[in-house]
Design a protein around this motif. Structure first.
Motif, PDB file in Angstrom:
ATOM      1  N   TYR A 138       0.827  -1.203   0.000  1.00  0.00           N
ATOM      2  CA  TYR A 138       0.000   0.000   0.000  1.00  0.00           C
ATOM      3  C   TYR A 138       0.869   1.264   0.000  1.00  0.00           C
ATOM      4  O   TYR A 138       0.555   2.258  -0.669  1.00  0.00           O
ATOM      5  N   VAL A 148       0.786   4.101  -3.062  1.00  0.00           N
ATOM      6  CA  VAL A 148       0.562   5.543  -2.906  1.00  0.00           C
ATOM      7  C   VAL A 148       1.763   6.324  -3.455  1.00  0.00           C
ATOM      8  O   VAL A 148       1.600   7.347  -4.139  1.00  0.00           O
ATOM      9  N   PHE A 194      -0.882   5.434   3.791  1.00  0.00           N
ATOM     10  CA  PHE A 194      -1.153   6.609   2.951  1.00  0.00           C
ATOM     11  C   PHE A 194      -0.151   7.732   3.252  1.00  0.00           C
ATOM     12  O   PHE A 194       0.419   8.333   2.329  1.00  0.00           O
ATOM     13  N   GLY A 198       3.301   6.669   2.153  1.00  0.00           N
ATOM     14  CA  GLY A 198       3.455   6.786   0.706  1.00  0.00           C
ATOM     15  C   GLY A 198       3.708   8.214   0.266  1.00  0.00           C
ATOM     16  O   GLY A 198       4.509   8.464  -0.643  1.00  0.00           O
ATOM     17  N   PRO A 232      -5.300   1.585   2.573  1.00  0.00           N
ATOM     18  CA  PRO A 232      -4.093   2.408   2.813  1.00  0.00           C
ATOM     19  C   PRO A 232      -4.167   3.294   4.040  1.00  0.00           C
ATOM     20  O   PRO A 232      -3.142   3.860   4.427  1.00  0.00           O
TER      21      PRO A 232
END
Length: 445
Positions: free
Chosen positions: A232, A236, A300, A303, A390
């Motif tokens: 994940y 991202v 998230f 990322g 995420p």
């Protein structure tokens, strides 16, 4: 003449065959020999550096492989469990929570005492129960939840042993040390020998290591939670950094005017590529978590931080790929009436895409191995659940390795090396993909 002589005889003889002159004096021959000696020394130094690097790499890989290879197998003991309804689901309850809270420790101890009926004292019974991992109770609970018809039956099942027993069976600890210095006592050694002789003790493939999440018990840990969190996080990173990097590279390379402001931007992009990664972690902590209030320990946010870190590398690689496209392609397209934007999107960008993809994959592989920026945004938390989105709390594989390496139990040593092997395999696969893409779409002008 000189080339013909060089092809047919050594360079010293070729030099001697030339017309005598200023280059054939004793001083010139001495300088020539000195240059050849310097060339040989340079070759030897280069070869020594390569051999030293290969030796260090071989020692590192051998150490990791020798420490981590044993983690792919786990010691299991086979027990005949009598799943009585009184200990699992009193009053016939079907509540999953109550079934998971059944008295499975007593069931396991009863099965062990049937194999060793002479064990009576409390201390010996505690040592006997310590043969089996504490996570075996939840394993039995999940089996019964999946198939409630097992209640009331006697089943034969392989259960994981505790980490101390696993290390002793694999001889990862000193088995010849006095009993006082060992975590596995003599009585447990006798029980292990008896179980091995009866075929109830075996080393099996450690599937839990590849499908499980983190745990406090070394014999129950797995890398799947870190792998999903890494997926994940990289997803991202790719979705944010890839389009931004390409658009920035196209503008700077194809459309931006050549002035001082453009040069200033280019210099700063080159400098940002060399900034330590922990600085990006501090930036993400201040901006994404402190200012925007995004959740900590989420892929998230991780990322986004890695996207900031990878963006300068992607811009530099994309600009180099765009610059490698011959100007004749652009001139031909402009000559046929295409607009500058059509020239870039329809001709230059497709031809430069193999180089762009290669640079992107290398940047992503670099991001996969980063730990410092993710520590700053809280991805070092102990997470036992597999993330499903995420924004769920998660960790990544490098951080999980960092956490295991900091644990004091002997069982985490082999798990750390095994996780490093998994991470290296991912990195090798990503670099292999970059090489294959370059070979497949490479164009020679």
């Amino acid at each position: 003449m000189t080339d013909i002589l060089a092809d047919t005889m050594p360079r010293q003889q070729a030099a001697a065959a030339l017309t005598p002159g200023i280059h054939m004096t004793d001083a010139a021959n001495k300088r020539l020999k000195a240059r050849y000696a310097s060339e040989r020394r340079f070759k030897m130094i280069g070869l020594s550096a390569i051999l030293f690097s290969l030796t260090a790499l071989a020692i590192l890989m051998f150490t990791i492989a020798s420490n981590g290879f044993t983690a792919f197998r786990q010691t299991h003991v086979r027990l005949d469990l009598q799943l009585s309804a009184e200990q699992i689901a009193p009053a016939g309850t079907t509540d999953v929570r109550k079934i998971m809270q059944g008295n499975y420790g007593a069931i396991i101890l009863d099965a062990l005492q049937k194999k060793f009926p002479d064990v009576q004292s409390r201390g010996e019974r505690r040592r006997l129960q310590a043969l089996v991992s504490a996570g075996a109770e939840s394993q039995i609970g999940r089996m019964i939840v999946a198939d409630p018809s097992l209640i009331g039956q006697t089943i034969s099942v392989w259960l994981p042993t505790s980490s101390d027993i696993d290390m002793f069976v694999k001889r990862q600890v000193d088995t010849t040390a006095p009993e006082e210095e060992r975590r596995v006592k003599d009585s447990q050694v006798r029980w292990l020998d008896s179980l091995k002789a009866s075929g109830d003790l075996d080393l099996q493939f450690n599937l839990r290591f590849f499908t499980g999440a983190d745990s406090r018990e070394p014999e129950l840990v797995g890398v799947w939670g870190g792998v999903v969190g890494s997926f994940y996080t990289l997803l991202v990173t790719l979705l944010v950094a890839f389009p931004l990097g390409i658009m920035a590279a196209i503008y700077l390379e194809e459309f931006a005017p050549k002035n001082h402001w453009t040069e200033l931007i280019e210099v700063n992009i080159n400098n940002l590529a060399a900034v330590p990664s922990i600085v990006y972690g501090l930036l993400g902590l201040a901006v994404f978590i402190g200012f925007f209030g995004m959740p900590r320990s989420a892929p998230f946010v991780g990322g986004l931080v890695l996207a900031l870190m990878s963006l300068p590398v992607m811009i530099i690689a994309s600009r180099a790929a765009l610059r490698a496209v011959p100007p004749s392609i652009r001139q031909a397209a402009l000559g046929l009436g295409a607009s500058p934007l059509q020239v870039v999107l329809h001709h230059v960008l497709p031809l430069a895409m193999p180089g762009i993809l290669t640079g992107t994959i290398i940047a992503m592989a670099h991001a996969l191995g980063e730990t410092a920026p993710l520590l700053m945004i809280g991805m070092v938390a102990f997470i036992v659940d597999i993330p499903t989105t995420p924004v769920d709390a998660a960790t990544v594989l490098p951080v999980q390795i960092f956490m295991w390496a900091d644990s004091s139990e002997r069982g985490f040593v082999e798990k750390t090396s095994a996780a490093i092997i998994v991470l290296l395999v991912f990195l090798l696969l990503m670099n292999l993909a970059a090489i294959l893409l370059r070979k497949k779409f490479e164009r020679r002008w």
